[in-house]
Design a protein around this motif. Structure first.
Motif, short mmCIF file in Angstrom:
data_model
loop_
_atom_site.label_atom_id
_atom_site.label_comp_id
_atom_site.label_asym_id
_atom_site.label_seq_id
_atom_site.Cartn_x
_atom_site.Cartn_y
_atom_site.Cartn_z
N CYS A 141 0.86 -1.12 0.14
CA CYS A 141 0.01 -0.25 0.09
C CYS A 141 0.77 1.10 -0.05
O CYS A 141 0.33 2.26 -0.71
N GLU B 267 0.27 3.07 -3.87
CA GLU B 267 -0.91 4.21 -3.75
C GLU B 267 -0.15 5.64 -3.87
O GLU B 267 0.93 5.83 -3.00
N LYS C 130 -6.44 1.13 8.17
CA LYS C 130 -6.39 0.39 7.14
C LYS C 130 -6.36 -1.12 7.13
O LYS C 130 -7.23 -1.78 6.65
#
Length: 160
Positions: free
Chosen positions: A97, A101, A113
Motif C-alpha cells: 500500500c 498508492e 486500513k
C-alpha cells in the motif's frame, strides 16, 4: 535439608557439554551446561550458585531439567512470550500500500486500513516499530520531499 542433588555424566555427555562452551548456542545454554558439569564434578549446589551468581533454586531447576529432559532441557521451550497478532502477509500488504498508492499514510491511518481490510487490530506504535525494523519506513525520502516541495522562489526583478 533434603538429599544432595547430584547428576552423573557419561564420558560422552561430559564431552558434549564441554563442547557447548565454544558452540554457536545462546549464552544461557552454555551457562546451564557449565552448571551441570560442575555438579557432576562434585560441586555442591550452593557453591555452583555462588560461582555463576545465580540462586540455589535456579541451579536446582537446571539440574532437574537435565535429569528429566537431558540435552533438550538446556534450551528454552518454544511458546514463551507473547504471540504476534499479525502475520508476515499483513505487513507485506501494508508495504505494498505504501509503495503503490500515490498518497502518504501515517501510522494511525495504516492501523485503520489494516483493521478494515484485514481485520487485524494493531496499535499505530506497533505498526511503526514493525515497519521501521523491516526498513520500510524512510527508505524513499526523496520521493516525499520532491512531490511536496514548493517550487523555489524566483525573482522577477533582474537588476542587471
Amino acid at each position: 535439608m533434603g538429599a544432595r542433588l547430584r547428576v552423573f555424566l557419561s564420558l560422552e555427555e561430559d564431552r558434549t557439554l564441554f563442547n557447548l562452551r565454544t558452540a554457536d548456542v545462546p549464552q544461557k545454554v552454555k551457562d546451564r551446561a557449565e552448571v551441570i558439569r560442575l555438579n557432576a564434578h562434585g560441586w555442591y549446589v550452593e557453591k555452583i550458585a555462588a560461582h555463576v551468581n545465580w540462586t540455589s533454586q535456579t541451579v536446582r531447576e537446571v539440574l532437574h531439567k537435565w535429569e528429566k529432559h537431558g540435552l533438550q532441557g538446556l534450551w528454552e521451550q518454544p511458546g514463551r512470550g507473547g504471540k504476534a497478532k499479525w502475520q508476515e502477509e499483513d505487513i507485506v500488504f501494508l508495504e505494498e500500500c505504501l509503495k503503490k498508492e500515490p498518497r502518504t499514510y501515517n501510522s494511525h491511518q495504516l492501523a485503520q486500513k489494516l483493521e478494515t481490510e484485514r481485520a487485524i487490530k494493531l496499535s499505530p506504535d506497533r505498526i511503526r516499530r514493525v515497519l521501521k525494523k523491516r526498513g520500510s519506513i524512510g527508505s524513499e525520502p526523496e520521493k516525499a520531499t520532491k512531490e511536496n516541495k514548493t517550487p523555489p522562489f524566483e525573482s522577477t526583478n533582474n537588476l542587471t
